[in-house]
Design a protein around this motif. Structure first.
Motif, mmCIF file in Angstrom:
data_model
loop_
_atom_site.group_PDB
_atom_site.id
_atom_site.type_symbol
_atom_site.label_atom_id
_atom_site.label_comp_id
_atom_site.label_asym_id
_atom_site.label_seq_id
_atom_site.Cartn_x
_atom_site.Cartn_y
_atom_site.Cartn_z
ATOM 1 N N GLU A 67 -40.363 -9.629 -14.120
ATOM 2 C CA GLU A 67 -40.974 -9.980 -15.400
ATOM 3 C C GLU A 67 -42.500 -9.993 -15.301
ATOM 4 O OE1 GLU A 67 -40.934 -13.603 -18.662
ATOM 5 O OE2 GLU A 67 -39.291 -13.454 -17.235
ATOM 6 N N ALA A 68 -43.036 -10.533 -14.212
ATOM 7 C CA ALA A 68 -44.491 -10.536 -14.021
ATOM 8 C C ALA A 68 -45.016 -9.099 -13.994
ATOM 9 C CB ALA A 68 -44.860 -11.262 -12.727
ATOM 10 N N GLY A 69 -44.341 -8.236 -13.254
ATOM 11 C CA GLY A 69 -44.764 -6.845 -13.189
ATOM 12 C C GLY A 69 -44.737 -6.167 -14.548
ATOM 13 N N GLU A 70 -43.684 -6.425 -15.318
ATOM 14 C CA GLU A 70 -43.582 -5.842 -16.667
ATOM 15 C C GLU A 70 -44.729 -6.318 -17.553
ATOM 16 O OE1 GLU A 70 -39.719 -7.113 -17.927
ATOM 17 O OE2 GLU A 70 -38.687 -5.642 -16.678
ATOM 18 N N LYS A 71 -45.010 -7.628 -17.517
ATOM 19 C CA LYS A 71 -46.069 -8.179 -18.367
ATOM 20 C C LYS A 71 -47.442 -7.678 -17.946
ATOM 21 C CE LYS A 71 -43.603 -12.265 -19.909
ATOM 22 N NZ LYS A 71 -43.557 -13.727 -19.970
ATOM 23 N N VAL A 72 -47.680 -7.590 -16.648
ATOM 24 C CA VAL A 72 -48.961 -7.080 -16.150
ATOM 25 C C VAL A 72 -49.128 -5.614 -16.539
ATOM 26 C CG1 VAL A 72 -50.217 -6.467 -14.032
ATOM 27 C CG2 VAL A 72 -49.239 -8.752 -14.288
ATOM 28 N N ALA A 73 -48.107 -4.809 -16.329
ATOM 29 C CA ALA A 73 -48.197 -3.388 -16.670
ATOM 30 C C ALA A 73 -48.426 -3.196 -18.171
ATOM 31 C CB ALA A 73 -46.927 -2.666 -16.228
ATOM 32 N N ARG A 74 -47.708 -3.950 -18.998
ATOM 33 C CA ARG A 74 -47.852 -3.828 -20.455
ATOM 34 C C ARG A 74 -49.254 -4.230 -20.907
ATOM 35 N NH1 ARG A 74 -43.376 -5.900 -21.855
ATOM 36 N NH2 ARG A 74 -43.999 -8.081 -21.799
ATOM 37 N N ARG A 75 -49.737 -5.387 -20.408
ATOM 38 C CA ARG A 75 -51.069 -5.859 -20.823
ATOM 39 C C ARG A 75 -52.167 -4.920 -20.316
ATOM 40 N NH1 ARG A 75 -54.699 -6.852 -23.742
ATOM 41 N NH2 ARG A 75 -56.129 -8.562 -23.444
ATOM 42 N N ALA A 76 -52.026 -4.396 -19.107
ATOM 43 C CA ALA A 76 -53.017 -3.457 -18.573
ATOM 44 C C ALA A 76 -53.064 -2.185 -19.410
ATOM 45 C CB ALA A 76 -52.700 -3.132 -17.113
ATOM 46 N N ALA A 77 -51.911 -1.708 -19.832
ATOM 47 C CA ALA A 77 -51.877 -0.512 -20.679
ATOM 48 C C ALA A 77 -52.508 -0.806 -22.041
ATOM 49 C CB ALA A 77 -50.439 -0.027 -20.846
ATOM 50 N N GLU A 78 -52.188 -1.949 -22.637
ATOM 51 C CA GLU A 78 -52.760 -2.322 -23.936
ATOM 52 C C GLU A 78 -54.279 -2.395 -23.879
ATOM 53 O OE1 GLU A 78 -50.920 -6.082 -24.690
ATOM 54 O OE2 GLU A 78 -49.028 -5.200 -25.357
ATOM 55 N N ALA A 79 -54.819 -2.916 -22.789
ATOM 56 C CA ALA A 79 -56.267 -3.085 -22.635
ATOM 57 C C ALA A 79 -56.930 -1.854 -22.027
ATOM 58 C CB ALA A 79 -56.556 -4.318 -21.779
ATOM 59 N N GLN A 80 -56.170 -0.817 -21.781
ATOM 60 C CA GLN A 80 -56.658 0.431 -21.185
ATOM 61 C C GLN A 80 -57.390 0.170 -19.868
ATOM 62 O OE1 GLN A 80 -58.868 2.104 -24.493
ATOM 63 N NE2 GLN A 80 -57.033 3.158 -25.216
ATOM 64 N N CYS A 81 -56.768 -0.630 -19.021
ATOM 65 C CA CYS A 81 -57.349 -0.982 -17.730
ATOM 66 C C CYS A 81 -57.192 0.173 -16.744
ATOM 67 C CB CYS A 81 -56.668 -2.223 -17.163
ATOM 68 S SG CYS A 81 -56.973 -3.707 -18.150
ATOM 69 N N CYS A 82 -58.188 0.329 -15.886
ATOM 70 C CA CYS A 82 -58.108 1.332 -14.828
ATOM 71 C C CYS A 82 -57.399 0.768 -13.598
ATOM 72 C CB CYS A 82 -59.500 1.826 -14.450
ATOM 73 S SG CYS A 82 -60.528 0.585 -13.639
ATOM 74 N N LEU A 83 -57.231 -0.544 -13.554
ATOM 75 C CA LEU A 83 -56.659 -1.213 -12.390
ATOM 76 C C LEU A 83 -56.059 -2.540 -12.822
ATOM 77 C CD1 LEU A 83 -56.519 -1.498 -9.192
ATOM 78 C CD2 LEU A 83 -58.685 -2.709 -9.403
ATOM 79 N N ALA A 84 -54.942 -2.904 -12.209
ATOM 80 C CA ALA A 84 -54.346 -4.221 -12.418
ATOM 81 C C ALA A 84 -53.998 -4.797 -11.047
ATOM 82 C CB ALA A 84 -53.101 -4.128 -13.278
ATOM 83 N N VAL A 85 -54.253 -6.074 -10.878
ATOM 84 C CA VAL A 85 -53.966 -6.764 -9.624
ATOM 85 C C VAL A 85 -53.032 -7.930 -9.925
ATOM 86 C CG1 VAL A 85 -54.942 -8.086 -7.703
ATOM 87 C CG2 VAL A 85 -56.222 -6.155 -8.666
ATOM 88 N N LEU A 86 -51.906 -7.967 -9.231
ATOM 89 C CA LEU A 86 -50.976 -9.089 -9.320
ATOM 90 C C LEU A 86 -50.992 -9.782 -7.962
ATOM 91 C CD1 LEU A 86 -48.749 -10.794 -10.618
ATOM 92 C CD2 LEU A 86 -47.109 -9.020 -9.934
ATOM 93 N N ALA A 87 -51.444 -11.026 -7.943
ATOM 94 C CA ALA A 87 -51.560 -11.786 -6.703
ATOM 95 C C ALA A 87 -50.930 -13.152 -6.899
ATOM 96 C CB ALA A 87 -53.038 -11.933 -6.317
ATOM 97 N N GLY A 88 -50.823 -13.901 -5.827
ATOM 98 C CA GLY A 88 -50.333 -15.263 -5.934
ATOM 99 C C GLY A 88 -49.423 -15.634 -4.790
ATOM 100 N N ASP A 89 -48.760 -16.751 -4.956
ATOM 101 C CA ASP A 89 -47.812 -17.243 -3.961
ATOM 102 C C ASP A 89 -46.435 -16.738 -4.378
ATOM 103 O OD1 ASP A 89 -46.129 -18.584 -2.250
ATOM 104 O OD2 ASP A 89 -47.152 -20.505 -2.459
ATOM 105 N N MET A 90 -45.997 -15.664 -3.740
ATOM 106 C CA MET A 90 -44.741 -15.026 -4.124
ATOM 107 C C MET A 90 -43.530 -15.678 -3.454
ATOM 108 S SD MET A 90 -45.925 -12.842 -6.160
ATOM 109 C CE MET A 90 -47.381 -11.905 -6.527
ATOM 110 N N ASN A 91 -43.754 -16.460 -2.405
ATOM 111 C CA ASN A 91 -42.637 -17.065 -1.672
ATOM 112 C C ASN A 91 -41.596 -16.015 -1.294
ATOM 113 O OD1 ASN A 91 -43.352 -19.898 -1.611
ATOM 114 N ND2 ASN A 91 -43.085 -19.849 -3.823
ATOM 115 N N TRP A 92 -42.053 -14.827 -0.963
ATOM 116 C CA TRP A 92 -41.148 -13.695 -0.759
ATOM 117 C C TRP A 92 -40.817 -13.533 0.711
ATOM 118 C CZ3 TRP A 92 -39.331 -11.308 -5.028
ATOM 119 C CH2 TRP A 92 -38.484 -10.216 -4.820
ATOM 120 N N ASN A 93 -39.549 -13.326 0.986
ATOM 121 C CA ASN A 93 -39.067 -13.028 2.323
ATOM 122 C C ASN A 93 -38.288 -11.721 2.200
ATOM 123 O OD1 ASN A 93 -37.533 -12.775 4.669
ATOM 124 N ND2 ASN A 93 -37.210 -14.968 4.861
ATOM 125 N N ASP A 94 -38.807 -10.648 2.790
ATOM 126 C CA ASP A 94 -38.163 -9.335 2.670
ATOM 127 C C ASP A 94 -36.701 -9.364 3.098
ATOM 128 O OD1 ASP A 94 -40.626 -8.507 1.859
ATOM 129 O OD2 ASP A 94 -41.007 -7.170 3.549
#
Length: 130
Positions: A67-94
């Motif tokens: 969901e975060a990726g979808e929202k970031v991609a959508r907002r970046a496209a709406e704002a015509q961004c050349c770059l989007a960065v998604l960062a944070g504490d993902m608590n991810w374990n591959d």
């Protein structure tokens, strides 16, 4: 200081156990009037709370990342961004969640997602962030 345009703080529509969300801001890359826009986003995905809830937490975390990726991609496209960065504490374990890039690529704008740590050569001394 980065002048930004309004970007909403977004709570998850996906099931969640903790009160967390996504914060996004669009700003210009540089001070020139025609400088390109970039989107900066941060999040804190569900944390491990014990073995009895691990399956639910993993599923929530995976859907939150998508969901975060979808929202970031959508907002970046709406704002015509050349770059989007998604960062944070993902608590991810591959080992538990699989490759987070595969989650993003499958749900949020295709193959444009890259891992910054991998992009700079995967230095082992900076792998763990805890």
């Amino acid at each position: 200081y980065l002048p930004t345009s309004p970007a909403p703080t977004s709570a998850w529509s996906a099931r969640r156990m903790m009160s967390r969300g996504l914060l996004m801001a669009v700003t210009k890359w540089g001070s020139a009037p025609n400088a390109p826009h970039v989107l900066l986003a941060t999040t804190h995905l569900e944390s491990w709370i014990g073995p009895e809830a691990n399956g639910e937490v993993l599923a929530n975390r995976r859907s939150q990342l998508a969901e975060a990726g979808e929202k970031v991609a959508r907002r970046a496209a709406e704002a015509q961004c050349c770059l989007a960065v998604l960062a944070g504490d993902m608590n991810w374990n591959d080992a538990d969640g699989g490759d987070p890039l595969e989650v993003l690529r499958a749900t949020a704008g295709g193959g444009g997602w890259r891992d910054a740590w991998q992009a700079v050569g995967s230095p082992q001394e900076s792998r763990a962030t805890m």
